[in-house]
Design a protein around this motif. Structure first.
Motif, PDB file in Angstrom:
ATOM      1  N   PRO A  49      41.494 -54.204 120.348  1.00 21.78           N
ATOM      2  CA  PRO A  49      41.191 -54.135 121.789  1.00 21.78           C
ATOM      3  C   PRO A  49      42.028 -53.095 122.542  1.00 21.78           C
ATOM      4  N   HIS A  50      43.139 -52.666 121.940  1.00 21.58           N
ATOM      5  CA  HIS A  50      44.046 -51.728 122.611  1.00 21.58           C
ATOM      6  C   HIS A  50      43.890 -50.297 122.076  1.00 21.58           C
ATOM      7  N   ALA A  51      42.991 -50.103 121.122  1.00 25.28           N
ATOM      8  CA  ALA A  51      42.817 -48.781 120.500  1.00 25.28           C
ATOM      9  C   ALA A  51      41.632 -48.052 121.130  1.00 25.28           C
ATOM     10  N   GLY A  52      41.476 -46.789 120.750  1.00 26.89           N
ATOM     11  CA  GLY A  52      40.298 -46.026 121.152  1.00 26.89           C
ATOM     12  C   GLY A  52      40.449 -45.167 122.383  1.00 26.89           C
ATOM     13  N   LYS A  53      41.655 -45.144 122.957  1.00 21.42           N
ATOM     14  CA  LYS A  53      41.810 -44.430 124.233  1.00 21.42           C
ATOM     15  C   LYS A  53      42.385 -43.018 124.075  1.00 21.42           C
ATOM     16  N   SER A  54      42.515 -42.543 122.863  1.00 24.37           N
ATOM     17  CA  SER A  54      43.098 -41.212 122.667  1.00 24.37           C
ATOM     18  C   SER A  54      42.005 -40.168 122.442  1.00 24.37           C
ATOM     19  N   VAL A  55      42.425 -38.908 122.392  1.00 22.97           N
ATOM     20  CA  VAL A  55      41.570 -37.835 121.887  1.00 22.97           C
ATOM     21  C   VAL A  55      42.048 -37.549 120.473  1.00 22.97           C
ATOM     22  N   ARG A  56      41.152 -37.659 119.513  1.00 26.91           N
ATOM     23  CA  ARG A  56      41.491 -37.487 118.096  1.00 26.91           C
ATOM     24  C   ARG A  56      41.079 -36.090 117.655  1.00 26.91           C
ATOM     25  N   VAL A  57      42.045 -35.311 117.196  1.00 25.72           N
ATOM     26  CA  VAL A  57      41.797 -33.915 116.823  1.00 25.72           C
ATOM     27  C   VAL A  57      42.139 -33.707 115.351  1.00 25.72           C
ATOM     28  N   GLY A  58      41.151 -33.316 114.571  1.00 26.29           N
ATOM     29  CA  GLY A  58      41.393 -32.958 113.175  1.00 26.29           C
ATOM     30  C   GLY A  58      41.756 -31.482 113.093  1.00 26.29           C
ATOM     31  N   ILE A  59      42.765 -31.160 112.291  1.00 31.09           N
ATOM     32  CA  ILE A  59      43.205 -29.766 112.168  1.00 31.09           C
ATOM     33  C   ILE A  59      43.257 -29.408 110.683  1.00 31.09           C
ATOM     34  N   THR A  60      42.489 -28.384 110.334  1.00 30.92           N
ATOM     35  CA  THR A  60      42.500 -27.918 108.957  1.00 30.92           C
ATOM     36  C   THR A  60      42.579 -26.403 108.947  1.00 30.92           C
ATOM     37  N   LEU A 247      47.615 -20.934 123.341  1.00 31.03           N
ATOM     38  CA  LEU A 247      47.524 -22.386 123.110  1.00 31.03           C
ATOM     39  C   LEU A 247      46.701 -23.082 124.196  1.00 31.03           C
ATOM     40  N   ALA A 248      46.851 -22.619 125.440  1.00 30.87           N
ATOM     41  CA  ALA A 248      46.120 -23.236 126.556  1.00 30.87           C
ATOM     42  C   ALA A 248      44.598 -23.186 126.358  1.00 30.87           C
ATOM     43  N   PRO A 249      44.021 -22.041 125.946  1.00 31.32           N
ATOM     44  CA  PRO A 249      42.555 -22.015 125.758  1.00 31.32           C
ATOM     45  C   PRO A 249      42.064 -23.009 124.698  1.00 31.32           C
ATOM     46  N   ILE A 250      42.904 -23.294 123.697  1.00 31.01           N
ATOM     47  CA  ILE A 250      42.489 -24.251 122.660  1.00 31.01           C
ATOM     48  C   ILE A 250      42.383 -25.643 123.264  1.00 31.01           C
ATOM     49  N   TRP A 251      43.408 -26.040 124.049  1.00 32.84           N
ATOM     50  CA  TRP A 251      43.353 -27.358 124.678  1.00 32.84           C
ATOM     51  C   TRP A 251      42.231 -27.429 125.719  1.00 32.84           C
ATOM     52  N   ASP A 252      42.003 -26.315 126.411  1.00 36.19           N
ATOM     53  CA  ASP A 252      40.881 -26.265 127.364  1.00 36.19           C
ATOM     54  C   ASP A 252      39.556 -26.543 126.643  1.00 36.19           C
ATOM     55  N   SER A 253      39.409 -25.980 125.440  1.00 38.16           N
ATOM     56  CA  SER A 253      38.187 -26.209 124.655  1.00 38.16           C
ATOM     57  C   SER A 253      38.041 -27.682 124.293  1.00 38.16           C
ATOM     58  N   VAL A 254      39.156 -28.303 123.878  1.00 40.55           N
ATOM     59  CA  VAL A 254      39.119 -29.731 123.527  1.00 40.55           C
ATOM     60  C   VAL A 254      38.665 -30.555 124.730  1.00 40.55           C
ATOM     61  N   MET A 255      39.257 -30.268 125.898  1.00 36.92           N
ATOM     62  CA  MET A 255      38.934 -31.030 127.102  1.00 36.92           C
ATOM     63  C   MET A 255      37.491 -30.788 127.562  1.00 36.92           C
ATOM     64  N   GLU A 256      37.021 -29.544 127.432  1.00 34.27           N
ATOM     65  CA  GLU A 256      35.626 -29.245 127.790  1.00 34.27           C
ATOM     66  C   GLU A 256      34.668 -30.004 126.876  1.00 34.27           C
ATOM     67  N   TYR A 257      35.008 -30.046 125.598  1.00 34.71           N
ATOM     68  CA  TYR A 257      34.185 -30.771 124.620  1.00 34.71           C
ATOM     69  C   TYR A 257      34.121 -32.262 124.967  1.00 34.71           C
ATOM     70  N   VAL A 258      35.275 -32.849 125.251  1.00 34.35           N
ATOM     71  CA  VAL A 258      35.338 -34.277 125.576  1.00 34.35           C
ATOM     72  C   VAL A 258      34.515 -34.573 126.833  1.00 34.35           C
ATOM     73  N   GLN A 259      34.674 -33.712 127.850  1.00 37.14           N
ATOM     74  CA  GLN A 259      33.938 -33.912 129.103  1.00 37.14           C
ATOM     75  C   GLN A 259      32.426 -33.824 128.875  1.00 37.14           C
ATOM     76  N   LEU A 260      32.005 -32.816 128.102  1.00 33.27           N
ATOM     77  CA  LEU A 260      30.578 -32.639 127.828  1.00 33.27           C
ATOM     78  C   LEU A 260      30.013 -33.827 127.057  1.00 33.27           C
TER      79      LEU A 260
END
Length: 327
Positions: A49-60, A247-260
């Motif tokens: 019940p307390h999980a699921g609130k993060s943004v999960r990013v896989g990096i390879t 680094l900022a544009p990468i995080w911006d991409s993550v946030m844009e993806y999540v919002q979309l």
């Protein structure tokens, strides 16, 4: 003998952000002892019940791309500029003799591991496909329950581990090098198709023009792929962990993806599909474990497997014979 905690003690410790209890809980999830697995299931039920609130990013990324250096720079950026709490689950190759991690990620990410808002956990990969730890998905949920709002899952970059990690994250980041062809980098088309963003690393000094040129090439290549169910068009950026640039544009991409994807419903749909994937994965895993642990199978294994080895019996007939031993 370390103290054995109850499910309620584990839950209280993890939810309060106690790092020692969080680490103990992850170790519990990794255990294959039946008594530990029973306890682990009880703990996980309290955590869900307390999980699921993060943004999960896989990096390879390809060998030599500098994954750990990138993760340290990117992680520090998120902590310092965005006030995030970051957990890094780094999937290491497993030592064949000890069954544990052989690359100490904390030694590869010194400044990040010293930050009180970061938690780094190298996981023993065990025998699961592609070097992904059996417990990594549970570790994600535990870290979320402990209050981490960004989770990185780093793969060892060996073939099929990317597929497994892709099934447990929201956003998949592929790190590439400039100046080396796809064949040399060992990147399959399938991995390119999984990527939500590509970041070309080491884009500094004399390497910057090559990185910028590679950026244009990858942008062109990604345009050939049809738009997926997420309706997201993957981004291509350049960055330098050494200069801490890009680094900022990468995080911006993550946030844009999540919002979309939260807006169009794909984000939740994808997590639900992943839950089903791991249900099926767990069923297969438990069936296999029970099969090999069955006393009748154990008693006949050497004889039957020997006949297969010697070509006296087909693998299919042998499997059917062993299954007939089960009640």
């Amino acid at each position: 003998m370390p103290k054995r905690f109850s499910p309620d003690e584990y839950a209280a410790g993890v939810l309060s952000g106690n790092r020692v209890l969080l680490s103990r809980a992850i170790t519990l999830m990794e255990s294959t002892l039946p008594s530990d697995q029973t306890l682990a299931h009880e703990v996980m039920e309290k955590m869900l019940p307390h999980a699921g609130k993060s943004v999960r990013v896989g990096i390879t990324g390809v060998p030599g791309v500098g994954k750990s250096t990138f993760i340290e720079a990117f992680g520090n950026y998120l902590l310092e500029e965005h006030g995030k709490n970051l957990a890094v689950l780094a999937i290491d190759p497993t030592s064949q003799r000890t069954g544990g991690s052989i690359l100490g990620d904390k030694t590869r990410m010194e400044t990040l591991s010293a930050n009180p808002k970061a938690y780094i956990r190298p996981s023993p990969a065990g025998k699961t496909l592609g070097g992904v730890a059996r417990s990594t998905r549970e570790s994600i949920l535990l870290c979320e329950a402990a209050g981490f709002d960004v989770i990185f899952v780093e793969t060892v970059g060996v073939g099929q581990s990317e597929t497994a990690v892709h099934e447990m994250v929201d956003f998949f980041l592929l790190l590439m090098l400039a100046g080396a062809g796809d064949e040399l980098q060992g990147i399959k088309k399938g991995i390119m198709e999984m990527a939500d963003a590509i970041a070309i690393t080491k884009a500094d000094g004399p390497n910057l023009p090559a990185a910028t040129s590679a950026q244009a090439e990858y942008k062109g290549a990604l345009h050939l792929f049809p738009l997926g169910a997420s309706k997201w068009s993957p981004r291509v950026t350049v960055c330098s962990a050494f200069e801490k640039s890009g680094l900022a544009p990468i995080w911006d991409s993550v946030m844009e993806y999540v919002q979309l994807t939260q807006g169009n419903g794909y984000f939740q749909q994808r997590r639900q599909e992943q839950n089903l994937h791991w249900l099926r994965h767990s069923i297969r895993q438990q069936l296999e474990e029970r099969f090999y642990q069955h006393p009748a199978v154990k008693a006949q294994w050497e004889d039957v497997s020997g006949q297969v080895t010697q070509g006296q019996k087909s693998p299919f007939a042998a499997a059917a014979e062993l299954f007939r031993l089960l009640p």
